[in-house]
Structure formats: C-alpha cells, structure tokens
Design an enzyme around this catalytic site. Structure first.
Site: not given
Length: 434
Positions: A244-246
């Site tokens: 999700l960070y990416a």
C-alpha cells in the site's frame, strides 16, 4: 426481524393457529427487545465518539500516528520566527519550505540548505510512528543552527495558507509522508491520510500561491513493485505495487502529473533507494540490526524463493542530500498564477540510488565487524507483506540532468552510522552532530 416474523406465524401445534393474544405478547416482547438494544447501541456510540475530553482513556495509537492533534501557531512572535528562519542569506539563494523537516532525510536536507545560505522553514507533525524523541533531538539540532520547525500537519490547510502568507517561498521540498512498507498492513488509513490527502492539500495551497513555488518531493523506489527488470529505470512500468505504501507513492506521481498539467506547477519526484546513515529511522533494517546485535537478540535475515538472495541498493544520506539540492537548483519556475496555468511547466522524476545492490547478509557481516559482535542470524522466508526481493537503481538520467554521482559505499557509510549510533545512545544525545 424476518426470522421473528416467520416463527410467530408458524402454528405451535400442527393444524392449529396461534392465539391472537399470544401473537400480540410476542410482538410486544420483540419490540421491547429491539428498543432496548437500539438504545444500548446508541449509548455505546455516544460514549465512544462523544466522550469528555477529560477522559483518562488513552488516544488510540493509530489516530495519534496520523497526528490529528491540533497545534498552536500564529501571532507576531511566531511570524517573526518564521520570517527569520526563511530569510535568504546568500546571493541568488532559495527560500524553501521543507515538510517532514524533523524526519531523517528532512533534517539533513534542511541543514545542508541552511549551511549554504538558503532560507529554510521546517514543518513537521512529530507523529509517533517511531520514537518522537529522536525527531525532537533532530529538531533541537536544527534550531541550534537557526532553522525553525513549525509543528503542524500538511493536512491543515489554514496553517499552510498562513505560512505562504508570511513567506513567499520559491521552493517546497516535500518530504513529509507516512513511511514504512510493513506498517501499512496495521494502519492503512495513515498512508492515505499523509501520502495522498496531505500531498493534495499541499498542492492545493501551492497552486493558489502567488508566485507559485517549484516543488521537489519524495517518491520512492517502491513504485517499481513487482517489476523484475533490473536495474530499475524511470521508463520502466510502475503499475504493479507490492505494498500500500508503494501504491500511495505511485498515486502521488499521478497526482503530481495532474497538478502540473492543469495548474502549471513545476514538480520533480525523487525515487529514493533505501536511504541509510546517521540520524536514520529506527524501523530500517540497518538501524534495528545494530540495536539488536548489541543487545544479543536474534535478527531476521530474509531469503527469497529457492533460497534466493535479498538485496538492496543502499544509498548513503549525504548522496541523497546532494541529489535533493541538485533537484531544487535545477527546478524551473512554476508557470501558473492564482490557480491558473499560463504555460507548460516542468515535470520530472529521477532515481536516486547507489547502483550497487548489496545482499542483506553482507550488510550484517559489515555490522558484525564494525560492532565487534557476532550476530545471531535467524534465516527466514521473505514474507508476503509488501517487501520485494531486490532493488537496483539506474541513475543515468539523474547523472545527466542533475550531475548526481553517489560516492559513499556501504562499508564507509555504515562506519559513519555506527559511530553516530554509539555516540547518540552512549555518551549522550546532545553531543551527536550531523
């Protein structure tokens, strides 16, 4: 209720119908139960959402990490500090708003800008994703040199507008973000709050500023996700995020394109590759490996499928800072005014890496030599939590356009980090320097 209705209409004895009196009794009983549970549920909602501020219950950690707190700001004395910190002290210097200024990269970039005479104003919410005392120590370090960090959130539009009213920033170095790949599985909303909503909020204020600032911001090498082609080039696909960070960083790149296209904002994204060094983040492997080796704890060494090597393109903080400053120096002016585009504006993205991936097992071996302690290695399969097996930067575009040339190898960089770590955690925090 449908189930109750079905039961009430079924004869208690085959071939006979229920008495209307009994039917009414059961209906009233059901209504009473429904009313009771409804009031109980509403009462719980009231207690949870509208409890007194004086309540002794702790604030949930996910909310505090999103830093939804309010901070006091404003007034003549506050404005004087803002202006003083942002004042340019060199010919042709920049006036830069640095978001995430108490963070790892933000502290080093702010210090470098100030050293060369640029005006620097920091902004940070000091959230508790990791120990805020480290951020406060960085803040003290910067403020001793004359860099003021405003305590506030990039989602606070009134604060951002006030900062731009007080100072006509020429540039914004946007480094504020919710970092970390694995934490996204615990608190996904914090990534949307900071990396998407916060970025949009900042761009909204920048688009309406007059003059509009040029913006350099931190993307991430994580956008390459499941891409198997190496080394990673800016031309490679970035539509397969592994975390999700990416995904939020990829979304940031698309949002940057939109604001550049519609409002004429000059935007440069920097894809950082595994930054390390003094004053680093405690959630990074090199940092907690050092801590746990010294404490005699086991450290996890991940391996890929079929015992494949896990490697990272470790990039020393000083090299990253040089890339950030070069991006600021080569950023062209935004072309809009008052929220309206007046011409095509610059839009760029660069890899900032070291181009020399190192297996994580080799990182541990270097730390063992520097710390003179044998690590207790625990070899484990790479979990499916967002981590990728390797990263490797192609930096030819940054070399050509920014003059970017990393010069610190992992052995040298880790030696500097270990010296800082032992000093910070040993002889005293105040003696530690950048």
């Amino acid at each position: 209720m449908k189930q109750m209705s079905h039961i009430d209409n079924t004869p208690s004895t085959p071939g006979k119908l229920k008495s209307p009196y009994i039917h009414r009794l059961r209906w009233h009983s059901s209504l009473w139960k429904l009313t009771f549970w409804s009031f109980l549920f509403l009462g719980l909602i009231f207690v949870f959402f509208f409890r007194s501020p004086s309540s002794t219950s702790p604030i949930p950690s996910d909310l505090s990490r999103r830093s939804l707190r309010t901070h006091s700001w404003g007034g003549p004395a506050w404005e004087k500090r803002v202006r003083s910190s942002a004042r340019v002290r060199s010919p042709n210097g920049l006036s830069v708003l640095v978001t995430g200024a108490a963070g790892f990269v933000g502290t080093h970039v702010s210090a470098a800008l100030h050293r060369r005479g640029d005006g620097v104003l920091g902004l940070d919410n000091f959230n508790d994703y990791y120990d805020p005392s480290l951020k406060r120590a960085r803040q003290a370090l910067l403020e001793r040199s004359g860099v003021f960090i405003v305590e506030g959130d990039i989602n606070d539009m009134n604060l951002l507008k006030k900062l731009f009213d007080v100072v006509a920033f020429t540039h914004v170095m946007h480094l504020a973000a919710q970092a970390g790949v694995r934490y996204a599985m615990e608190n996904p909303s914090s990534y949307v709050h900071s990396n998407i909503a916060g970025f949009v909020n900042l761009l909204e204020v920048c688009k309406s500023a007059n003059p509009q600032p040029a913006i350099v911001w931190a993307s991430s090498s994580s956008v390459y996700g499941l891409n198997s082609k190496v080394p990673f080039s800016e031309r490679d696909r970035t539509d397969q995020p592994a975390s999700l960070y990416a995904a939020t960083k990829k979304a940031g790149e698309e949002i940057a394109h939109t604001y550049n296209h519609i409002y004429g904002l000059s935007l440069t994204g920097l894809r950082f590759f595994t930054v390390y060094g003094p004053w680093g983040r405690p959630d990074m492997a090199y940092f907690f490996f050092t801590r746990d080796i010294l404490k005699g704890k086991s450290i996890p060494i991940f391996e890929g499928a079929n015992h494949g090597t896990v490697a990272r393109d470790f990039t020393y903080i000083d090299d990253i800072v040089k890339g950030c400053l070069a991006a600021l120096d080569t950023a062209e002016k935004s072309t809009g005014s008052g929220g309206k585009k007046k011409g095509a504006a610059q839009l760029r993205v660069f890899n900032l890496g070291n181009t020399s991936p190192v297996p994580v097992s080799d990182l541990v071996s270097i730390l063992e030599r520097l710390l003179k302690v044998k690590a207790k290695r625990l070899v484990m399969k790479l979990p499916r939590n967002g981590d990728v097996q390797f990263t490797h930067a192609n930096i030819s575009l940054a070399e050509r356009e920014l003059g970017y040339k990393p010069s610190i190898d992992l052995q040298t960089g880790l030696k500097k980090f270990v010296k800082w770590y032992l000093n910070y955690h040993g002889s005293g925090k105040k003696s530690a320097q950048l």
